[in-house]
Design a protein around this motif. Structure first.
Motif, PDB file in Angstrom:
ATOM      1  N   LYS A 166      40.418  43.125  42.369  1.00  0.00           N
ATOM      2  CA  LYS A 166      41.874  43.263  42.348  1.00  0.00           C
ATOM      3  C   LYS A 166      42.303  44.345  41.355  1.00  0.00           C
ATOM      4  O   LYS A 166      43.345  44.986  41.535  1.00  0.00           O
ATOM      5  CB  LYS A 166      42.521  41.929  41.976  1.00  0.00           C
ATOM      6  CG  LYS A 166      42.355  40.858  43.049  1.00  0.00           C
ATOM      7  CD  LYS A 166      43.082  39.577  42.648  1.00  0.00           C
ATOM      8  CE  LYS A 166      42.947  38.513  43.734  1.00  0.00           C
ATOM      9  NZ  LYS A 166      43.619  37.242  43.361  1.00  0.00           N
ATOM     10  N   ALA A 167      41.513  44.529  40.325  1.00  0.00           N
ATOM     11  CA  ALA A 167      41.792  45.556  39.318  1.00  0.00           C
ATOM     12  C   ALA A 167      40.557  45.727  38.448  1.00  0.00           C
ATOM     13  O   ALA A 167      39.673  44.864  38.417  1.00  0.00           O
ATOM     14  CB  ALA A 167      42.994  45.166  38.464  1.00  0.00           C
ATOM     15  N   LYS A 168      40.493  46.847  37.761  1.00  0.00           N
ATOM     16  CA  LYS A 168      39.396  47.110  36.836  1.00  0.00           C
ATOM     17  C   LYS A 168      39.908  46.910  35.412  1.00  0.00           C
ATOM     18  O   LYS A 168      40.826  47.607  34.958  1.00  0.00           O
ATOM     19  CB  LYS A 168      38.864  48.531  37.019  1.00  0.00           C
ATOM     20  CG  LYS A 168      37.567  48.809  36.249  1.00  0.00           C
ATOM     21  CD  LYS A 168      37.025  50.199  36.572  1.00  0.00           C
ATOM     22  CE  LYS A 168      35.691  50.445  35.864  1.00  0.00           C
ATOM     23  NZ  LYS A 168      35.165  51.801  36.142  1.00  0.00           N
ATOM     24  N   VAL A 169      39.310  45.938  34.710  1.00  0.00           N
ATOM     25  CA  VAL A 169      39.788  45.526  33.394  1.00  0.00           C
ATOM     26  C   VAL A 169      38.774  45.877  32.318  1.00  0.00           C
ATOM     27  O   VAL A 169      37.593  45.537  32.432  1.00  0.00           O
ATOM     28  CB  VAL A 169      40.058  44.003  33.370  1.00  0.00           C
ATOM     29  CG1 VAL A 169      40.469  43.555  31.971  1.00  0.00           C
ATOM     30  CG2 VAL A 169      41.120  43.636  34.388  1.00  0.00           C
ATOM     31  N   GLY A 170      39.240  46.552  31.280  1.00  0.00           N
ATOM     32  CA  GLY A 170      38.407  46.794  30.113  1.00  0.00           C
ATOM     33  C   GLY A 170      38.613  45.663  29.123  1.00  0.00           C
ATOM     34  O   GLY A 170      39.755  45.277  28.834  1.00  0.00           O
ATOM     35  N   TYR A 171      37.530  45.117  28.607  1.00  0.00           N
ATOM     36  CA  TYR A 171      37.648  43.991  27.674  1.00  0.00           C
ATOM     37  C   TYR A 171      37.471  44.484  26.245  1.00  0.00           C
ATOM     38  O   TYR A 171      36.433  45.044  25.887  1.00  0.00           O
ATOM     39  CB  TYR A 171      36.609  42.907  27.984  1.00  0.00           C
ATOM     40  CG  TYR A 171      36.769  41.686  27.105  1.00  0.00           C
ATOM     41  CD1 TYR A 171      37.761  40.754  27.371  1.00  0.00           C
ATOM     42  CD2 TYR A 171      35.951  41.493  26.001  1.00  0.00           C
ATOM     43  CE1 TYR A 171      37.936  39.650  26.554  1.00  0.00           C
ATOM     44  CE2 TYR A 171      36.116  40.387  25.171  1.00  0.00           C
ATOM     45  CZ  TYR A 171      37.112  39.472  25.446  1.00  0.00           C
ATOM     46  OH  TYR A 171      37.290  38.386  24.638  1.00  0.00           O
ATOM     47  N   TYR A 172      38.514  44.289  25.427  1.00  0.00           N
ATOM     48  CA  TYR A 172      38.429  44.650  24.011  1.00  0.00           C
ATOM     49  C   TYR A 172      38.203  43.371  23.216  1.00  0.00           C
ATOM     50  O   TYR A 172      39.028  42.465  23.211  1.00  0.00           O
ATOM     51  CB  TYR A 172      39.700  45.350  23.523  1.00  0.00           C
ATOM     52  CG  TYR A 172      39.588  45.761  22.074  1.00  0.00           C
ATOM     53  CD1 TYR A 172      38.919  46.930  21.725  1.00  0.00           C
ATOM     54  CD2 TYR A 172      40.099  44.963  21.057  1.00  0.00           C
ATOM     55  CE1 TYR A 172      38.760  47.296  20.396  1.00  0.00           C
ATOM     56  CE2 TYR A 172      39.949  45.323  19.725  1.00  0.00           C
ATOM     57  CZ  TYR A 172      39.277  46.493  19.405  1.00  0.00           C
ATOM     58  OH  TYR A 172      39.117  46.854  18.089  1.00  0.00           O
ATOM     59  N   ALA A 173      37.072  43.299  22.521  1.00  0.00           N
ATOM     60  CA  ALA A 173      36.664  42.057  21.868  1.00  0.00           C
ATOM     61  C   ALA A 173      37.250  41.883  20.475  1.00  0.00           C
ATOM     62  O   ALA A 173      37.584  40.771  20.075  1.00  0.00           O
ATOM     63  CB  ALA A 173      35.141  41.995  21.792  1.00  0.00           C
ATOM     64  N   GLY A 174      37.373  42.970  19.722  1.00  0.00           N
ATOM     65  CA  GLY A 174      37.716  42.828  18.312  1.00  0.00           C
ATOM     66  C   GLY A 174      36.492  42.375  17.531  1.00  0.00           C
ATOM     67  O   GLY A 174      35.534  41.862  18.091  1.00  0.00           O
ATOM     68  N   CYS A 175      36.514  42.536  16.214  1.00  0.00           N
ATOM     69  CA  CYS A 175      35.334  42.239  15.392  1.00  0.00           C
ATOM     70  C   CYS A 175      34.952  40.765  15.448  1.00  0.00           C
ATOM     71  O   CYS A 175      33.780  40.422  15.631  1.00  0.00           O
ATOM     72  CB  CYS A 175      35.588  42.658  13.947  1.00  0.00           C
ATOM     73  SG  CYS A 175      35.966  44.426  13.773  1.00  0.00           S
ATOM     74  N   LEU A 176      35.935  39.878  15.276  1.00  0.00           N
ATOM     75  CA  LEU A 176      35.637  38.449  15.301  1.00  0.00           C
ATOM     76  C   LEU A 176      35.192  38.011  16.690  1.00  0.00           C
ATOM     77  O   LEU A 176      34.256  37.216  16.836  1.00  0.00           O
ATOM     78  CB  LEU A 176      36.866  37.639  14.870  1.00  0.00           C
ATOM     79  CG  LEU A 176      37.218  37.646  13.385  1.00  0.00           C
ATOM     80  CD1 LEU A 176      38.501  36.861  13.136  1.00  0.00           C
ATOM     81  CD2 LEU A 176      36.080  37.071  12.551  1.00  0.00           C
ATOM     82  N   GLY A 177      35.856  38.524  17.723  1.00  0.00           N
ATOM     83  CA  GLY A 177      35.511  38.148  19.089  1.00  0.00           C
ATOM     84  C   GLY A 177      34.141  38.634  19.511  1.00  0.00           C
ATOM     85  O   GLY A 177      33.481  38.007  20.351  1.00  0.00           O
ATOM     86  N   ASP A 178      33.693  39.722  18.928  1.00  0.00           N
ATOM     87  CA  ASP A 178      32.389  40.296  19.273  1.00  0.00           C
ATOM     88  C   ASP A 178      31.259  39.627  18.488  1.00  0.00           C
ATOM     89  O   ASP A 178      30.253  39.189  19.068  1.00  0.00           O
ATOM     90  CB  ASP A 178      32.411  41.804  18.993  1.00  0.00           C
ATOM     91  CG  ASP A 178      31.280  42.559  19.690  1.00  0.00           C
ATOM     92  OD1 ASP A 178      30.362  41.913  20.217  1.00  0.00           O
ATOM     93  OD2 ASP A 178      31.326  43.806  19.693  1.00  0.00           O
TER      94      ASP A 178
ATOM     95  N   ASP B 229      42.342  50.007  34.835  1.00  0.00           N
ATOM     96  CA  ASP B 229      43.727  49.669  35.170  1.00  0.00           C
ATOM     97  C   ASP B 229      44.397  48.935  34.012  1.00  0.00           C
ATOM     98  O   ASP B 229      45.591  49.101  33.764  1.00  0.00           O
ATOM     99  CB  ASP B 229      43.778  48.775  36.422  1.00  0.00           C
ATOM    100  CG  ASP B 229      43.191  49.463  37.636  1.00  0.00           C
ATOM    101  OD1 ASP B 229      43.651  50.577  37.951  1.00  0.00           O
ATOM    102  OD2 ASP B 229      42.270  48.890  38.262  1.00  0.00           O
ATOM    103  N   TYR B 230      43.607  48.095  33.332  1.00  0.00           N
ATOM    104  CA  TYR B 230      44.134  47.303  32.222  1.00  0.00           C
ATOM    105  C   TYR B 230      43.102  47.220  31.097  1.00  0.00           C
ATOM    106  O   TYR B 230      41.902  47.361  31.327  1.00  0.00           O
ATOM    107  CB  TYR B 230      44.465  45.860  32.667  1.00  0.00           C
ATOM    108  CG  TYR B 230      45.465  45.771  33.790  1.00  0.00           C
ATOM    109  CD1 TYR B 230      46.831  45.845  33.543  1.00  0.00           C
ATOM    110  CD2 TYR B 230      45.030  45.594  35.112  1.00  0.00           C
ATOM    111  CE1 TYR B 230      47.749  45.745  34.581  1.00  0.00           C
ATOM    112  CE2 TYR B 230      45.942  45.503  36.148  1.00  0.00           C
ATOM    113  CZ  TYR B 230      47.295  45.582  35.878  1.00  0.00           C
ATOM    114  OH  TYR B 230      48.192  45.490  36.915  1.00  0.00           O
ATOM    115  N   ILE B 231      43.598  46.976  29.903  1.00  0.00           N
ATOM    116  CA  ILE B 231      42.741  46.679  28.754  1.00  0.00           C
ATOM    117  C   ILE B 231      43.229  45.348  28.190  1.00  0.00           C
ATOM    118  O   ILE B 231      44.384  45.229  27.777  1.00  0.00           O
ATOM    119  CB  ILE B 231      42.819  47.782  27.680  1.00  0.00           C
ATOM    120  CG1 ILE B 231      42.358  49.123  28.261  1.00  0.00           C
ATOM    121  CG2 ILE B 231      41.980  47.410  26.461  1.00  0.00           C
ATOM    122  CD1 ILE B 231      42.661  50.316  27.372  1.00  0.00           C
ATOM    123  N   VAL B 232      42.368  44.353  28.200  1.00  0.00           N
ATOM    124  CA  VAL B 232      42.757  42.988  27.826  1.00  0.00           C
ATOM    125  C   VAL B 232      42.001  42.558  26.575  1.00  0.00           C
ATOM    126  O   VAL B 232      40.828  42.881  26.396  1.00  0.00           O
ATOM    127  CB  VAL B 232      42.464  42.003  28.983  1.00  0.00           C
ATOM    128  CG1 VAL B 232      42.745  40.570  28.567  1.00  0.00           C
ATOM    129  CG2 VAL B 232      43.296  42.374  30.207  1.00  0.00           C
TER     130      VAL B 232
END
Length: 715
Positions: A473-485, A545-548
């Protein structure tokens, strides 16, 4: 003020049960009273009017000052333009000496506190007494303190403390009965009014069009001060100027509501020229003298500063103090000068000392609460961040911070390698998934809270490029952040699961790195700019398409700060804008694009904590609740759900005592909700709250909303 002295004052305040009790009770009562006072009013519209009025006044300050002086003199007043505090004090002292006054009475005036007028008059005029007649000001005058609040100077004191002070003053043994204490004050102060030769007051508004002074008070002392003595002196800062008489309206709408939760103050006094004194038969017996001292003392310097000019939109309601979690824990005296709280830090820089303000800016948690409630629509967090930047520019960063920011944070490979090394080095201190005790000088980090262990395997090693079986449906880039990564990879895995069910193609750019907020908070925006460019380059090559992201602070930085950082760089401005346009927080993205998600009912009861940056900067708070409800979670709102948890990133390390005090309140409210789980949408808040709960032995689990959604997905 040295940092050591600031820390000493903080500890003293936090250990003062009377202080914290008084401030806590006021904090609890203020917001409901304010909300009731604003019923039927459009706060957004009122604050926009005030912003326009005060911004115009700042731009035309000199012109309005001249107009006001001309009109006030036409009305019969004598107007003196004081460029400095010294000039203001010298003029007022000259008037006092000319009239051979022995008693001077004052109604509440922060401008007079600003220039330390009382001490000056006592030392340079021969007066026997300069008496404060505002009840709060009189209390602190008797005990030799400074105001701790711009509107309620003795807010930090309890009735028992006031009874003790009054008992010493009157040589009586007085009970802490408020009505009786007020009566004692009235009896003692009344004689001062009758024998005073000079009355000095401040002002809330100065109208250039009519030469009118507007004064708002809740006690009769203001009118007694301005009418009983034969000479009245008004000391007013140039920031109180407004162009037209009609401009008084919006300010009067907001000032009492934002200051004390009242619809209007008890007395609104308007003075246009001297008032004649009359006898009991109504005959004029003398013409009173009115002097107006219009004071600059750094205000035009503030006006001439493009960044700080907006601070002149302040109407001195002190709502920024009333809602500040730091002020509610330590009070105003910790700020070390006349003006306290967030706005006080800025005023101190321009009206007193940049060096002193440079220390005070460390107190700001950047929870954004003051910005939300300010009727002048001042972006105080941004101003304090700029003050922080200028302090670092002038004094430099401590060597340790400089090394971390400039050599480690901007070198992604080195930064990530160090985190991986730390995940191994921490093993002797890890029990389960937490660190409860650290050795030597690291011990303070685990005081009052546990720390999450760095994950053995970061998110970047667990996820990658996900392509759904059907057309994405869309191409999403996932940004984790330091804690999330590196700390909470399970949150990212849950996000991949939810996004995958939504039919999204997901990409994890391996060159992504820290968003840069630590550098900004430490006053090093040049480091944040480097990180911004690294992240933009990492994501823009993927054709997204998006960065989440699951971190609202990261979303704020990526979506808003990057554009601001690079707005004057022709090579990067458009790239930053295109990048920012694609950035969206996770709850908003799922609420909009995941309407077809199917959930099984979790049948669990959750309470929800609103992250400061999620609610106040991104204006997202309904979406996560709607998603949790959709997943079969029964929500039980905790008291103070949107109050700060005290994390603030590096703040919890720099100011651990305040951070813990704020956290303790959140923990009490969280457990009192009686929920099975505490849900939230910020990895940093999870680190703070889960660590605090673990340290006190609580069994209440803390989960990111995405984890609950992933659990509830109907496979």
């Amino acid at each position: 003020m040295a940092i050591a002295k600031l820390k000493q004052d903080i500890n003293s305040a936090l250990n003062n049960d009377n202080l914290t009790g008084a401030l806590g009770r006021f904090g609890e009562a203020y917001l409901p009273a304010r909300e009731k006072a604003y019923e039927g009013k459009d706060f957004a519209a009122i604050r926009e009017q005030i912003k326009e009025i005060k911004s115009y006044a700042a731009d035309h300050m000199e012109e309005l000052a001249e107009q006001f002086a001309k009109q006030a003199e036409k009305n019969g007043a004598k107007v003196f333009r004081a460029k400095t505090a010294a000039e203001a004090k010298e003029y007022i002292a000259k008037v006092v000496k000319e009239h051979n006054a022995k008693t001077v009475i004052k109604s509440k005036s922060m401008a007079s506190e600003e220039i330390h007028l009382n001490d000056y008059l006592l030392k340079n005029t021969g007066v026997d007494e300069v008496a404060e007649t505002d009840l709060g000001e009189w209390i602190i005058q008797l005990c030799g303190q400074r105001p701790s609040h711009m509107v309620m100077p003795a807010i930090h004191m309890t009735r028992d403390e006031v009874a003790e002070i009054f008992s010493k003053e009157t040589n009586q043994n007085l009970d802490p009965d408020i009505a009786k204490l007020v009566k004692v004050a009235r009896e003692n102060l009344r004689q001062k009014f009758l024998r005073a030769g000079i009355g000095i007051s401040g002002a809330n508004i100065a109208v250039a069009e009519t030469g009118t002074i507007v004064m708002c008070t809740n006690e009769g002392n203001g009118r007694l001060t301005t009418t009983v003595p034969p000479v009245h002196i008004i000391l007013v800062g140039m920031e109180k100027l407004v162009p037209k008489f009609k401009d008084v309206g919006p300010i009067l709408e907001a000032l009492p509501r934002s200051a004390t939760g009242q619809k209007i103050t008890s007395y609104v006094t308007m003075i246009s020229g001297p008032t004649p004194a009359i006898d009991l038969d109504g005959n004029i017996i003398e013409q009173k003298e009115l002097h107006i001292v219009l004071m600059d003392n750094g205000r035009t310097a503030m006006r001439d500063d493009p960044m700080f000019k907006q601070a002149l939109q302040c109407i001195r309601c002190a709502s920024c103090l009333n809602v500040c979690p730091v002020f509610q824990k330590v009070g105003g005296h910790v700020y070390g000068h006349v003006y306290t709280g967030g706005i006080g830090t800025i005023l101190t820089a321009f009206l007193n000392s940049f060096e002193k303000a440079g220390e005070l800016q460390n107190l700001c948690l950047r929870c954004e609460r003051c910005k939300t409630y300010c009727p002048g629509k001042i972006d105080l967090p941004a101003l304090i961040a700029e003050l922080r930047r200028r302090t670092v520019e002038k004094n430099g960063l401590p060597m340790g911070q400089k090394l971390i920011l400039e050599k480690v944070l901007t070198n992604r490979k080195l930064f990530h390698s160090l985190l991986r090394t730390a995940s191994v080095a921490q093993k002797p201190f890890v029990k389960g998934n937490v660190i409860r005790h650290l050795p030597l000088f690291f011990s303070g980090l685990t005081e009052g809270r546990s720390l999450p262990a760095i994950a053995a395997k970061p998110l970047r090693d667990k996820v990658g490029h996900y392509v759904p079986k059907s057309k994405p449906k869309a191409k999403v880039g996932y940004y984790a952040g330091c804690l999330g990564d590196f700390v909470y990879p399970e949150q990212g895995e849950a996000a991949y699961k939810v996004l995958g069910k939504m039919g999204m193609e997901i990409v994890f750019p391996l060159e992504q790195t820290c968003c840069g907020i630590p550098a900004t908070q430490m006053g090093a925006p040049e480091v944040a700019v480097k990180l911004a460019k690294q992240n933009i380059e990492a994501f823009e090559k993927e054709g997204l398409d998006y960065i989440v992201s699951l971190c609202p602070t990261c979303v704020e930085v990526l979506k808003h700060h990057y554009v601001d950082y690079l707005k004057n760089d022709p090579a990067w401005k458009e790239r930053a804008e295109k990048f920012a346009a694609k950035v969206v927080d996770f709850p908003t993205f799922v609420a909009k694009h995941g309407k077809n998600l199917k959930f099984k009912k979790l049948f669990t009861k959750a309470t929800y904590h609103d992250s400061c940056h999620m609610k106040r900067t991104l204006n997202v708070w309904k979406e996560p609740r709607e998603l949790l409800n959709k997943a079969g979670v029964k929500l039980v709102e905790m008291k103070g759900c949107d109050e700060c948890c005290g994390f603030g990133g590096s703040y919890s390390i720099k100011m651990p005592e305040i951070s813990k005090a704020i956290l303790d309140k959140k923990l009490v409210n969280a457990e009192a909700a009686g929920a099975d789980v505490l849900a939230l949408d910020c990895p940093g808040c999870k680190m703070q709250i889960a660590g605090g709960l673990d340290a006190k032995g609580s069994k209440l689990p803390v989960k990111h909303t995405v984890e609950l959604l992933a659990e509830a997905l109907d496979d």
